[in-house]
Design a protein around this motif. Sequence first.
Motif, PDB file in Angstrom:
ATOM      1  N   LEU A   1      -5.194 -10.023  -6.208  1.00 37.22           N
ATOM      2  CA  LEU A   1      -5.076  -8.672  -6.751  1.00 37.22           C
ATOM      3  C   LEU A   1      -6.458  -8.157  -7.155  1.00 37.22           C
ATOM      4  N   ASP A   2      -6.886  -7.061  -6.533  1.00 33.49           N
ATOM      5  CA  ASP A   2      -8.138  -6.403  -6.915  1.00 33.49           C
ATOM      6  C   ASP A   2      -7.773  -5.249  -7.841  1.00 33.49           C
ATOM      7  N   LEU A   3      -7.927  -5.486  -9.127  1.00 30.69           N
ATOM      8  CA  LEU A   3      -7.441  -4.567 -10.156  1.00 30.69           C
ATOM      9  C   LEU A   3      -8.484  -3.513 -10.501  1.00 30.69           C
ATOM     10  N   HIS A   4      -8.027  -2.256 -10.565  1.00 29.59           N
ATOM     11  CA  HIS A   4      -8.860  -1.144 -11.019  1.00 29.59           C
ATOM     12  C   HIS A   4      -8.137  -0.409 -12.144  1.00 29.59           C
ATOM     13  N   LEU A   5      -8.737   0.677 -12.602  1.00 32.41           N
ATOM     14  CA  LEU A   5      -8.189   1.375 -13.760  1.00 32.41           C
ATOM     15  C   LEU A   5      -6.827   1.993 -13.462  1.00 32.41           C
ATOM     16  N   LYS A   6      -6.665   2.586 -12.280  1.00 26.35           N
ATOM     17  CA  LYS A   6      -5.414   3.272 -11.954  1.00 26.35           C
ATOM     18  C   LYS A   6      -4.669   2.639 -10.785  1.00 26.35           C
ATOM     19  N   LYS A   7      -5.392   1.950  -9.887  1.00 31.38           N
ATOM     20  CA  LYS A   7      -4.754   1.384  -8.700  1.00 31.38           C
ATOM     21  C   LYS A   7      -5.166  -0.070  -8.519  1.00 31.38           C
ATOM     22  N   THR A   8      -4.344  -0.801  -7.755  1.00 31.95           N
ATOM     23  CA  THR A   8      -4.600  -2.205  -7.465  1.00 31.95           C
ATOM     24  C   THR A   8      -4.330  -2.462  -5.990  1.00 31.95           C
ATOM     25  N   TYR A   9      -5.211  -3.241  -5.356  1.00 30.81           N
ATOM     26  CA  TYR A   9      -4.973  -3.645  -3.965  1.00 30.81           C
ATOM     27  C   TYR A   9      -4.465  -5.076  -3.984  1.00 30.81           C
ATOM     28  N   ALA A  10      -3.330  -5.317  -3.328  1.00 31.11           N
ATOM     29  CA  ALA A  10      -2.684  -6.625  -3.341  1.00 31.11           C
ATOM     30  C   ALA A  10      -2.611  -7.183  -1.929  1.00 31.11           C
ATOM     31  N   VAL A  11      -2.895  -8.489  -1.808  1.00 27.66           N
ATOM     32  CA  VAL A  11      -2.762  -9.209  -0.544  1.00 27.66           C
ATOM     33  C   VAL A  11      -1.942 -10.467  -0.803  1.00 27.66           C
ATOM     34  N   LEU A  12      -0.828 -10.608  -0.088  1.00 28.79           N
ATOM     35  CA  LEU A  12       0.068 -11.754  -0.235  1.00 28.79           C
ATOM     36  C   LEU A  12      -0.045 -12.637   1.003  1.00 28.79           C
ATOM     37  N   LEU A  13      -0.379 -13.920   0.793  1.00 23.49           N
ATOM     38  CA  LEU A  13      -0.528 -14.885   1.880  1.00 23.49           C
ATOM     39  C   LEU A  13       0.490 -15.999   1.739  1.00 23.49           C
ATOM     40  N   ASP A  14       0.791 -16.662   2.895  1.00 22.11           N
ATOM     41  CA  ASP A  14       1.604 -17.872   2.819  1.00 22.11           C
ATOM     42  C   ASP A  14       0.678 -19.085   2.728  1.00 22.11           C
ATOM     43  N   ALA A  15       1.249 -20.286   2.735  1.00 21.98           N
ATOM     44  CA  ALA A  15       0.459 -21.498   2.547  1.00 21.98           C
ATOM     45  C   ALA A  15      -0.508 -21.751   3.686  1.00 21.98           C
ATOM     46  N   GLN A  16      -0.262 -21.179   4.866  1.00 25.20           N
ATOM     47  CA  GLN A  16      -1.148 -21.349   6.018  1.00 25.20           C
ATOM     48  C   GLN A  16      -2.227 -20.269   6.095  1.00 25.20           C
ATOM     49  N   GLY A  17      -2.203 -19.296   5.182  1.00 23.33           N
ATOM     50  CA  GLY A  17      -3.192 -18.234   5.166  1.00 23.33           C
ATOM     51  C   GLY A  17      -2.800 -17.004   5.948  1.00 23.33           C
ATOM     52  N   ASN A  18      -1.566 -16.947   6.422  1.00 29.31           N
ATOM     53  CA  ASN A  18      -1.089 -15.772   7.149  1.00 29.31           C
ATOM     54  C   ASN A  18      -0.754 -14.649   6.180  1.00 29.31           C
ATOM     55  N   THR A  19      -1.074 -13.420   6.579  1.00 30.92           N
ATOM     56  CA  THR A  19      -0.828 -12.264   5.723  1.00 30.92           C
ATOM     57  C   THR A  19       0.637 -11.864   5.798  1.00 30.92           C
ATOM     58  N   LEU A  20       1.297 -11.854   4.651  1.00 30.86           N
ATOM     59  CA  LEU A  20       2.698 -11.435   4.575  1.00 30.86           C
ATOM     60  C   LEU A  20       2.824  -9.984   4.131  1.00 30.86           C
ATOM     61  N   ASP A  21       1.877  -9.557   3.291  1.00 30.52           N
ATOM     62  CA  ASP A  21       1.935  -8.174   2.807  1.00 30.52           C
ATOM     63  C   ASP A  21       0.577  -7.806   2.238  1.00 30.52           C
ATOM     64  N   GLU A  22       0.179  -6.565   2.460  1.00 26.56           N
ATOM     65  CA  GLU A  22      -1.019  -6.037   1.815  1.00 26.56           C
ATOM     66  C   GLU A  22      -0.859  -4.537   1.658  1.00 26.56           C
ATOM     67  N   ARG A  23      -1.220  -4.069   0.478  1.00 24.96           N
ATOM     68  CA  ARG A  23      -1.053  -2.640   0.193  1.00 24.96           C
ATOM     69  C   ARG A  23      -1.823  -2.269  -1.068  1.00 24.96           C
ATOM     70  N   GLN A  24      -2.038  -0.967  -1.207  1.00 29.04           N
ATOM     71  CA  GLN A  24      -2.602  -0.424  -2.446  1.00 29.04           C
ATOM     72  C   GLN A  24      -1.457   0.128  -3.281  1.00 29.04           C
ATOM     73  N   ILE A  25      -1.476  -0.199  -4.585  1.00 26.66           N
ATOM     74  CA  ILE A  25      -0.360   0.137  -5.461  1.00 26.66           C
ATOM     75  C   ILE A  25      -0.893   0.833  -6.702  1.00 26.66           C
ATOM     76  N   ALA A  26      -0.201   1.868  -7.140  1.00 21.00           N
ATOM     77  CA  ALA A  26      -0.510   2.465  -8.436  1.00 21.00           C
ATOM     78  C   ALA A  26      -0.125   1.469  -9.530  1.00 21.00           C
ATOM     79  N   ASN A  27      -0.935   1.351 -10.558  1.00 19.50           N
ATOM     80  CA  ASN A  27      -0.692   0.347 -11.588  1.00 19.50           C
ATOM     81  C   ASN A  27       0.671   0.499 -12.258  1.00 19.50           C
ATOM     82  N   LYS A  28       1.156   1.728 -12.377  1.00 18.39           N
ATOM     83  CA  LYS A  28       2.456   1.928 -12.999  1.00 18.39           C
ATOM     84  C   LYS A  28       3.598   1.436 -12.119  1.00 18.39           C
ATOM     85  N   GLU A  29       3.328   1.204 -10.818  1.00 18.86           N
ATOM     86  CA  GLU A  29       4.361   0.715  -9.905  1.00 18.86           C
ATOM     87  C   GLU A  29       4.294  -0.789  -9.695  1.00 18.86           C
ATOM     88  N   LEU A  30       3.396  -1.469 -10.367  1.00 16.33           N
ATOM     89  CA  LEU A  30       3.251  -2.914 -10.198  1.00 16.33           C
ATOM     90  C   LEU A  30       4.507  -3.703 -10.578  1.00 16.33           C
TER      91      LEU A  30
END
Length: 344
Positions: free
Chosen positions: A8-37
């Motif tokens: 999670l790359d956290l900022h004041l209003k938004k956060t960028y999230a990257v979700l990986l599995d145990a092998q390093g494959n990307t399952l999800d990545e998106r930018q999210i407003a902090n209030k929607e976390l």
Amino acid sequence: MYPFYLGLDLHLKKTYAVLLDAQGNTLDERQIANKELPTYLHKVVPPKTFAVLEATRNWPFLYDLLAEHVERVELAHPKELKAISSAAVKTDRIDARVLAQLARLNYLPIAYAAPATTRDLRLLMRHRSQLVWARTRAKNRIHALLARNNLVAPVTDLFGAQGREILEQELCLQLRPSARKVLSNHLGLIDYLNEQIEATEAAIDLTPEQKQAVRLLITIPGVGQTIAHTIVAEIGDIRRFHSPKALCNWAGLTPRVRQSAAVIHHGSISKQGSPYLRAAMTQAATISSRFSRRWYVVHERLARRIGKQAAKVAVARRLLTVVYYMLKRNEPYQEDYQANRRRA
């Protein structure tokens, strides 16, 4: 090894999230407003996840939120993280992915995440320090105002009961109307800050462990309730330090060292870590050197060799070493510790 890793790359209003599995494959990545976390964590992130975020200024709210949803959450140390993962191209997406990958590869530089009770005490004590600094600035402005008008108070403490009476009834009458107004405003500000300092001190609520630590620390000459509260708030759990040297390094009270071949240069202290802890230890060292025979001798011996200011810092470092062993062993301060140890 965890099934999932969340960076999670956290900022004041938004956060960028990257979700990986145990092998390093990307399952999800998106930018999210902090209030929607909260919604994102509930719907997308599996419970068996190792989540990582960098220790930015607003990390506590997200850390507590993650602790409720995932199996493990850690803070990444910003300075060590920069040394490990510096790159020519730096984006929020890359930063979040790097955090997740470092966690997956077990190469994450972890920073200390203080529990909520420690953060609460730390917040109150730092707020109190800021109020005291603001009050000191207001007092200095009054001294400057009197000096500008060639007025000298006949008392040592200008802001004690007698000093305030002289200031308001005698010195004030010798000022021009504009200066009287400024003086009145500063005195009102000082009174207000005094009230806020007392209210902040009354709001302090210690846990049983913190109360025990304070009881031990106030046995040190030069350490009162306020300094003891500050030390406990800033250090947190003493068990996270494996030695007194590690604690002094973390507090920024150890000198910088530069070595090249056989040439070694010792500089001034690093001043890394908490400035509030350094200020508290320096204040304790100043008082201890006046009222403790042990620390007076240490200070005078060092002052002859390195100067008074450096000696005060050196005494603060030695006092912090004593604090480490007291909290580690759950023992009160002993003025003649070495003699008692020899007799034992």
